[in-house]
Design an enzyme around this catalytic site. Structure first.
Site, PDB file in Angstrom:
ATOM      1  N   CYS A 120       0.797  -1.240   0.000  1.00 52.07           N
ATOM      2  CA  CYS A 120       0.000   0.000   0.000  1.00 52.07           C
ATOM      3  C   CYS A 120       0.823   1.280   0.000  1.00 52.07           C
ATOM      4  O   CYS A 120       0.272   2.369  -0.133  1.00 52.07           O
ATOM      5  CB  CYS A 120      -0.955   0.007   1.190  1.00 52.07           C
ATOM      6  N   CYS A 166       1.419  -4.162   8.642  1.00 48.89           N
ATOM      7  CA  CYS A 166       1.178  -2.788   8.214  1.00 48.89           C
ATOM      8  C   CYS A 166      -0.201  -2.352   8.716  1.00 48.89           C
ATOM      9  O   CYS A 166      -1.193  -3.049   8.508  1.00 48.89           O
ATOM     10  CB  CYS A 166       1.245  -2.714   6.693  1.00 48.89           C
ATOM     11  N   CYS A 169      -2.821  -1.733   5.567  1.00 51.50           N
ATOM     12  CA  CYS A 169      -3.381  -2.795   4.714  1.00 51.50           C
ATOM     13  C   CYS A 169      -3.268  -4.192   5.316  1.00 51.50           C
ATOM     14  O   CYS A 169      -3.617  -5.173   4.669  1.00 51.50           O
ATOM     15  CB  CYS A 169      -2.712  -2.774   3.352  1.00 51.50           C
ATOM     16  N   CYS A 189      12.518  -7.518  12.709  1.00 47.14           N
ATOM     17  CA  CYS A 189      13.135  -8.396  11.708  1.00 47.14           C
ATOM     18  C   CYS A 189      12.134  -8.547  10.551  1.00 47.14           C
ATOM     19  O   CYS A 189      11.151  -9.269  10.654  1.00 47.14           O
ATOM     20  CB  CYS A 189      13.430  -9.741  12.365  1.00 47.14           C
TER      21      CYS A 189
END
Length: 201
Positions: A120, A166, A169, A189
């Site tokens: 996104c 995220c 999204c 990570c």
């Protein structure tokens, strides 16, 4: 036909049978390993992938903080994600897979820039917090803004870890661990395939 010929044919059949069984067992074992290696979808990610608003902090490609905004969560069908992403990026971001260590594009990248979500475009990490973790994955001691990532409980492989996704999204990015450097002592990570690097001019 002599007895020795019969014995030879019988021995040949046994060798072929053993080879067939060995090949079959190897294929079955490889399939089982692959299915175990790929984690299941994070339980917490399914309810998140519903329409609604999220709050993130926007950044310019140069890394300048712009403003905190409330925007609609990006929700797409599996088919739409498949069209947009490479198969590797799709498996990692939409199905919580993990790339092999030292195989990703950014684990050894030292250029200055911004790391955005491959799905996104949400700003996720800055090169200013990237460090050499020795793990073979790009590692950061902090996200560019706490609002831009979400921490979820991942119980795949029978252990509990903190997965990172995220906010905008719900793309799976990687995991966060408590063995990073100062000042946070955290190690985000990440999978290179979850990220898109934007170099600073």
């Amino acid at each position: 036909m002599f007895q020795s010929d019969l014995d030879r044919d019988d021995a040949s059949r046994k060798v072929r049978r053993r080879a067939f069984l060995g090949t079959s067992l190897t294929a079955i074992a490889a399939t089982m390993f692959w299915s175990l290696r790929k984690p299941k979808l994070l339980e917490a990610s399914e309810p998140m992938a519903t329409p609604g608003d999220v709050t993130i902090v926007e950044f310019s490609d140069g890394g300048r903080r712009l403003s905190k905004v409330t925007i609609p969560r990006v929700v797409k069908t599996e088919e739409d994600w498949r069209k947009q992403l490479s198969s590797n990026a799709f498996d990692i971001t939409r199905h919580a897979d993990t790339e092999f260590a030292f195989s990703g594009e950014y684990w050894n990248l030292h250029e200055k820039g911004l790391y955005r979500c491959i799905c996104c475009g949400n700003a996720l990490f800055s090169s200013e917090t990237k460090f050499e973790s020795g793990t073979g994955w790009p590692s950061f001691w902090a996200p560019i803004a706490e609002e831009n990532v979400r921490i979820l409980k991942d119980t795949s492989f029978g252990i509990e870890r903190d997965a990172v996704s995220c906010t905008e999204c719900d793309a799976h990015l990687g995991h966060v661990f408590n063995d990073g450097p100062e000042p946070t002592h955290l190690r985000y990570c990440m999978n290179s395939a979850s990220l898109r690097f934007v170099k600073w001019g």
